[in-house]
Design a protein around this motif. Structure first.
Motif, PDB file in Angstrom:
ATOM      1  N   TRP A  21      -6.739  55.298  44.396  1.00  0.00           N
ATOM      2  CA  TRP A  21      -5.852  54.580  45.254  1.00  0.00           C
ATOM      3  C   TRP A  21      -4.607  54.299  44.285  1.00  0.00           C
ATOM      4  O   TRP A  21      -3.342  54.038  44.583  1.00  0.00           O
ATOM      5  N   TRP A  22      -4.778  54.059  42.980  1.00  0.00           N
ATOM      6  CA  TRP A  22      -3.774  53.675  41.839  1.00  0.00           C
ATOM      7  C   TRP A  22      -3.433  54.902  41.127  1.00  0.00           C
ATOM      8  O   TRP A  22      -2.867  54.824  40.141  1.00  0.00           O
ATOM      9  N   ALA A  73      -4.323  44.247  45.429  1.00  0.00           N
ATOM     10  CA  ALA A  73      -4.486  44.800  46.694  1.00  0.00           C
ATOM     11  C   ALA A  73      -4.237  45.965  46.762  1.00  0.00           C
ATOM     12  O   ALA A  73      -3.260  46.716  45.947  1.00  0.00           O
ATOM     13  N   VAL A  75      -4.129  50.050  49.559  1.00  0.00           N
ATOM     14  CA  VAL A  75      -4.355  50.597  50.746  1.00  0.00           C
ATOM     15  C   VAL A  75      -4.594  52.154  50.651  1.00  0.00           C
ATOM     16  O   VAL A  75      -3.952  52.824  49.559  1.00  0.00           O
ATOM     17  N   TYR A  79      -3.069  55.979  54.827  1.00  0.00           N
ATOM     18  CA  TYR A  79      -2.751  54.848  55.665  1.00  0.00           C
ATOM     19  C   TYR A  79      -1.787  54.064  55.152  1.00  0.00           C
ATOM     20  O   TYR A  79      -1.419  52.976  55.747  1.00  0.00           O
ATOM     21  N   ARG A  80      -0.795  54.462  54.303  1.00  0.00           N
ATOM     22  CA  ARG A  80       0.169  53.624  53.460  1.00  0.00           C
ATOM     23  C   ARG A  80       1.430  53.643  54.631  1.00  0.00           C
ATOM     24  O   ARG A  80       1.469  54.705  55.515  1.00  0.00           O
ATOM     25  N   LYS A  81       2.311  52.561  54.602  1.00  0.00           N
ATOM     26  CA  LYS A  81       3.469  52.592  55.305  1.00  0.00           C
ATOM     27  C   LYS A  81       3.099  52.587  56.879  1.00  0.00           C
ATOM     28  O   LYS A  81       4.045  53.022  57.621  1.00  0.00           O
ATOM     29  N   GLY A  83       1.784  49.576  57.876  1.00  0.00           N
ATOM     30  CA  GLY A  83       1.512  48.115  58.032  1.00  0.00           C
ATOM     31  C   GLY A  83       0.423  47.363  57.474  1.00  0.00           C
ATOM     32  O   GLY A  83       0.049  46.112  57.898  1.00  0.00           O
ATOM     33  N   VAL A  84      -0.665  48.110  56.839  1.00  0.00           N
ATOM     34  CA  VAL A  84      -1.583  47.439  56.437  1.00  0.00           C
ATOM     35  C   VAL A  84      -1.547  46.547  55.365  1.00  0.00           C
ATOM     36  O   VAL A  84      -2.156  45.422  55.389  1.00  0.00           O
ATOM     37  N   TYR A  89      -1.216  40.981  53.383  1.00  0.00           N
ATOM     38  CA  TYR A  89      -0.405  39.948  52.672  1.00  0.00           C
ATOM     39  C   TYR A  89      -0.297  38.605  53.677  1.00  0.00           C
ATOM     40  O   TYR A  89      -0.541  37.519  53.323  1.00  0.00           O
ATOM     41  N   GLN A 114       6.290  51.125  42.167  1.00  0.00           N
ATOM     42  CA  GLN A 114       6.287  51.120  43.648  1.00  0.00           C
ATOM     43  C   GLN A 114       5.751  49.778  44.183  1.00  0.00           C
ATOM     44  O   GLN A 114       6.150  49.190  45.380  1.00  0.00           O
ATOM     45  N   ALA A 117       8.521  47.365  43.817  1.00  0.00           N
ATOM     46  CA  ALA A 117       9.646  47.341  44.866  1.00  0.00           C
ATOM     47  C   ALA A 117       8.984  46.737  46.333  1.00  0.00           C
ATOM     48  O   ALA A 117       9.631  46.098  47.186  1.00  0.00           O
ATOM     49  N   TYR A 118       7.534  47.103  46.457  1.00  0.00           N
ATOM     50  CA  TYR A 118       6.900  46.630  47.536  1.00  0.00           C
ATOM     51  C   TYR A 118       7.023  44.929  47.617  1.00  0.00           C
ATOM     52  O   TYR A 118       7.286  44.415  48.568  1.00  0.00           O
ATOM     53  N   HIS A 119       6.710  44.536  46.448  1.00  0.00           N
ATOM     54  CA  HIS A 119       6.583  42.982  46.254  1.00  0.00           C
ATOM     55  C   HIS A 119       7.879  42.256  46.558  1.00  0.00           C
ATOM     56  O   HIS A 119       7.997  41.392  47.161  1.00  0.00           O
TER      57      HIS A 119
HETATM   58  C1  LIG Z   1       1.772  48.630  47.773  1.00  0.00           C
HETATM   59  C2  LIG Z   1       0.885  49.062  48.870  1.00  0.00           C
HETATM   60  C3  LIG Z   1      -0.434  47.825  48.911  1.00  0.00           C
HETATM   61  C4  LIG Z   1       1.491  48.720  50.265  1.00  0.00           C
HETATM   62  O1  LIG Z   1       0.842  49.068  51.162  1.00  0.00           O
HETATM   63  P1  LIG Z   1       1.363  49.470  52.706  1.00  0.00           P
HETATM   64  O2  LIG Z   1       0.352  49.166  53.511  1.00  0.00           O
HETATM   65  O3  LIG Z   1       1.753  51.179  52.308  1.00  0.00           O
HETATM   66  O4  LIG Z   1       2.496  48.687  53.027  1.00  0.00           O
HETATM   67  P2  LIG Z   1       3.048  48.440  54.450  1.00  0.00           P
HETATM   68  O5  LIG Z   1       2.940  49.766  55.301  1.00  0.00           O
HETATM   69  O6  LIG Z   1       2.219  47.018  55.358  1.00  0.00           O
HETATM   70  O7  LIG Z   1       4.640  47.761  53.958  1.00  0.00           O
HETATM   71  C5  LIG Z   1       5.238  46.508  54.415  1.00  0.00           C
HETATM   72  C6  LIG Z   1       6.468  46.604  53.960  1.00  0.00           C
HETATM   73  O8  LIG Z   1       6.783  46.979  52.761  1.00  0.00           O
HETATM   74  C7  LIG Z   1       7.289  48.020  52.737  1.00  0.00           C
HETATM   75  N1  LIG Z   1       6.775  48.850  51.547  1.00  0.00           N
HETATM   76  C8  LIG Z   1       5.834  49.665  51.612  1.00  0.00           C
HETATM   77  N2  LIG Z   1       5.669  50.253  50.301  1.00  0.00           N
HETATM   78  C9  LIG Z   1       7.002  50.065  49.864  1.00  0.00           C
HETATM   79  C10 LIG Z   1       7.364  50.449  48.588  1.00  0.00           C
HETATM   80  N3  LIG Z   1       6.712  51.028  47.686  1.00  0.00           N
HETATM   81  N4  LIG Z   1       8.471  49.951  48.067  1.00  0.00           N
HETATM   82  C11 LIG Z   1       9.277  49.246  48.846  1.00  0.00           C
HETATM   83  N5  LIG Z   1       8.849  49.023  50.265  1.00  0.00           N
HETATM   84  C12 LIG Z   1       7.690  49.223  50.344  1.00  0.00           C
HETATM   85  C13 LIG Z   1       7.337  48.690  54.047  1.00  0.00           C
HETATM   86  O9  LIG Z   1       8.182  49.467  54.600  1.00  0.00           O
HETATM   87  C14 LIG Z   1       7.154  47.482  54.993  1.00  0.00           C
HETATM   88  O10 LIG Z   1       8.358  46.796  55.479  1.00  0.00           O
HETATM   89  P3  LIG Z   1       8.588  46.158  56.691  1.00  0.00           P
HETATM   90  O11 LIG Z   1       7.216  45.473  57.141  1.00  0.00           O
HETATM   91  O12 LIG Z   1       9.759  45.362  56.427  1.00  0.00           O
HETATM   92  O13 LIG Z   1       8.833  47.372  57.760  1.00  0.00           O
HETATM   93  C15 LIG Z   1       0.133  50.406  48.742  1.00  0.00           C
HETATM   94  O14 LIG Z   1       1.332  51.371  48.790  1.00  0.00           O
HETATM   95  C16 LIG Z   1      -0.798  50.501  47.514  1.00  0.00           C
HETATM   96  O15 LIG Z   1      -2.009  50.343  47.860  1.00  0.00           O
HETATM   97  N6  LIG Z   1      -0.236  51.024  46.427  1.00  0.00           N
HETATM   98  C17 LIG Z   1      -1.254  51.423  45.248  1.00  0.00           C
HETATM   99  C18 LIG Z   1      -1.785  49.921  44.672  1.00  0.00           C
HETATM  100  C19 LIG Z   1      -0.893  48.983  44.324  1.00  0.00           C
HETATM  101  O16 LIG Z   1       0.075  49.403  43.586  1.00  0.00           O
HETATM  102  N7  LIG Z   1      -0.989  47.748  44.818  1.00  0.00           N
HETATM  103  C20 LIG Z   1      -0.104  46.699  44.335  1.00  0.00           C
HETATM  104  C21 LIG Z   1      -0.609  45.557  44.355  1.00  0.00           C
HETATM  105  S1  LIG Z   1      -2.073  45.215  43.154  1.00  0.00           S
END
Ligand SMILES: CC(C)(COP(=O)(O)OP(=O)(O)OC[C@H]1O[C@@H](n2cnc3c(N)ncnc32)[C@H](O)[C@@H]1OP(=O)(O)O)[C@@H](O)C(=O)NCCC(=O)NCCS
Length: 156
Positions: A21-22, A73, A75, A79-81, A83-84, A89, A114, A117-119
């Motif tokens: 997953w990573w 954390a 996903v 199943y990404r993008k 809302g999981v 969170y 990634q 950007a997500y955080h």
């Molecule tokens: C990071 C991760 C947990 C996101 O999970 P996800 O289920 O795809 O996220 P969601 O679909 O719930 O997205 C939530 C919000 O973040 C945004 N988002 C998701 N991935 C993003 C990214 N890579 N960059 C920017 N925004 C992102 C979505 O568009 C969504 O926005 P919205 O709610 O305003 O519409 C997943 O990509 C993952 O498991 N990555 C690999 C492991 C990792 O790096 N974990 C990091 C924490 S240790």
């Protein structure tokens, strides 16, 4: 989206997937079973069709009573993008808030753009460090030699 707290029996089902997953990074050694034994009430699992498709491991800080920390954390890539991650969170935020927490912290590697950007999208801010990578400030050798980290925090 159904979500529940983690339990010890989830460990094997999660740990076998972590490196995949990573994206092949060796992450599993950073997630010993103790997190699935001693931090269950603030760690969460989402399943679909009896498969674990997302997990979050977090806890309340014992040092800073109003802070909580997200350790891991992830996903399932299919199943990404959807809302999981947001569901995991949000559940963590509301759980620790009900326990008196007003700040959440986590760290990520500067190479994990990634995750960064997500955080940031979820409202985390970067705690400035001594080093800079492009526009990202990070803490050199934070987790040991060569293990640089971006420190993130979010006010609840
Ligand atoms: C990071 C991760 C947990 C996101 O999970 P996800 O289920 O795809 O996220 P969601 O679909 O719930 O997205 C939530 C919000 O973040 C945004 N988002 C998701 N991935 C993003 C990214 N890579 N960059 C920017 N925004 C992102 C979505 O568009 C969504 O926005 P919205 O709610 O305003 O519409 C997943 O990509 C993952 O498991 N990555 C690999 C492991 C990792 O790096 N974990 C990091 C924490 S240790």
């Amino acid at each position: 989206m159904p979500i529940r707290t983690a339990r010890p029996s989830d460990y094997q089902r999660v740990i076998h997937n972590v490196n995949d997953w990573w994206g092949g990074r060796q992450m599993s050694q950073m997630l010993p079973k103790l997190f699935f034994v001693h931090f269950c009430s603030t760690s969460f699992i989402i399943e679909r069709d009896e498969r674990i498709i997302g997990f979050l491991i977090g806890f309340m800080s014992q040092t800073h009573s109003q802070e909580a920390y997200i350790h891991f954390a992830g996903v399932h890539p299919e199943y990404r993008k959807q809302g999981v991650g947001r569901t995991l969170y949000d559940q963590f935020f509301s759980t620790v808030q009900s326990l008196g927490c007003n700040r959440v912290r986590c760290v990520t590697s500067p190479v994990n753009q990634q995750s960064l950007a997500y955080h940031l999208h979820l409202g985390f801010q970067i705690e400035p460090g001594s080093a800079q990578n492009d526009s990202t400030s990070y803490h050199l050798d934070y987790d040991g030699l060569g293990e640089h980290r971006v420190l993130l925090f979010k006010h609840l």
